[in-house]
Write an enzyme that holds these catalytic residues in place. Structure first.
Site, PDB file in Angstrom:
ATOM      1  N   SER A 148       1.424  -3.644  -4.142  1.00 41.12           N
ATOM      2  CA  SER A 148       2.883  -3.703  -4.088  1.00 41.12           C
ATOM      3  C   SER A 148       3.445  -2.378  -3.605  1.00 41.12           C
ATOM      4  O   SER A 148       2.880  -1.315  -3.901  1.00 41.12           O
ATOM      5  CB  SER A 148       3.448  -4.006  -5.483  1.00 41.12           C
ATOM      6  OG  SER A 148       4.852  -3.850  -5.510  1.00 41.12           O
TER       7      SER A 148
ATOM      8  N   TYR B  93       3.664  -1.497 -14.133  1.00 37.54           N
ATOM      9  CA  TYR B  93       3.294  -2.223 -12.917  1.00 37.54           C
ATOM     10  C   TYR B  93       3.062  -1.256 -11.763  1.00 37.54           C
ATOM     11  O   TYR B  93       2.061  -1.346 -11.043  1.00 37.54           O
ATOM     12  CB  TYR B  93       4.412  -3.208 -12.572  1.00 37.54           C
ATOM     13  CG  TYR B  93       4.122  -4.107 -11.391  1.00 37.54           C
ATOM     14  CD1 TYR B  93       3.313  -5.231 -11.542  1.00 37.54           C
ATOM     15  CD2 TYR B  93       4.674  -3.858 -10.141  1.00 37.54           C
ATOM     16  CE1 TYR B  93       3.060  -6.069 -10.469  1.00 37.54           C
ATOM     17  CE2 TYR B  93       4.424  -4.689  -9.067  1.00 37.54           C
ATOM     18  CZ  TYR B  93       3.617  -5.799  -9.240  1.00 37.54           C
ATOM     19  OH  TYR B  93       3.357  -6.625  -8.172  1.00 37.54           O
TER      20      TYR B  93
END
Length: 230
Positions: free
Chosen positions: A137, A154
């Protein structure tokens, strides 16, 4: 474009993982939907065309990963594609300074160690010409995140996954296995939330790394077929 062989997609019961699996199966690739909940996996597989198999997998459980690897060896003798898509905790509700470290530990256990565990277990099964794709990501990119806060567990886990990609690429190059990290972009999924781009676009970004030619890149970070900063 890859149209044969065996592919394993983790976290394939929904969202981007399901779309990637469906597209591979439609091409004729024997596609293993590796999911924590077999019932949801079977539901996800309904409506797919082509060869699809659902197998239970918890990437955080060594025994579960070992069982999948043993089954793949016995049933297929090898693997051509591994897509490490399973991930947890897009923790936009917290900041690094006051993060719940239990959430951080869970994110690292699945997003990094889980992907690493899959790579170690399946590396002996990856055939020459194979592809290993880590779904990362831009949230884990130093070049894109800048000074932005939010989603610390994350983001840190995806940054670590990027480094793992570089290390695996170096180790597997001699076996002609290409390893790349891919950001699918902000996609409208259960994890990403509403407002993102279509799931099909995110899946296409990942399939770029599945389809790179034998003389293509390895150890890179891509979105929509273009390099993005680490």
């Amino acid at each position: 474009m890859r149209t044969s062989g065996v592919a394993v997609v983790t976290g394939a019961n929904r969202g981007i993982g399901r779309e990637v699996a469906a597209r591979l199966a439609a091409r004729g690739v024997t596609t293993v939907l590796a999911v924590r909940d077999e019932a949801r996996g079977q539901e996800a597989a309904r409506g797919m065309t082509g060869p699809v198999v659902v197998r239970r997998l918890d990437v955080a459980d060594p025994a579960s990963v070992g069982a999948l690897a043993s089954w793949l060896a016995a049933e297929h003798g090898g693997v051509d594609v591994l897509v490490n898509n399973a991930a947890v905790h897009y923790d936009t509700w917290q900041s690094a300074a006051d993060a719940d470290l239990r959430v951080v530990e869970e994110a690292l256990a699945v997003n990094v160690v889980g992907a690493w565990r899959m790579a170690v277990a399946l590396a002996p099964l990856l055939r020459p010409g194979g592809r290993l794709v880590n779904v990362s990501s831009g949230a884990g990119s130093f070049g894109e995140t800048g000074s932005a806060g939010g989603a610390p567990a994350y983001s840190v886990s995806k940054a670590a996954l990027d480094m793992l990609t570089v290390k695996l690429a170096a180790d597997l190059r001699r076996r002609r296995v290409l390893v790349n990290a891919v950001c699918p972009g902000w996609v409208a999924t259960d994890m990403g939330g509403a407002g993102g781009r279509p799931v099909a676009d995110g899946a296409a970004s990942i399939l770029f790394a599945v389809d790179v030619p034998d003389d293509g890149p390895s150890g890179g970070f891509f979105r929509d077929g273009r390099r993005i900063p680490w």
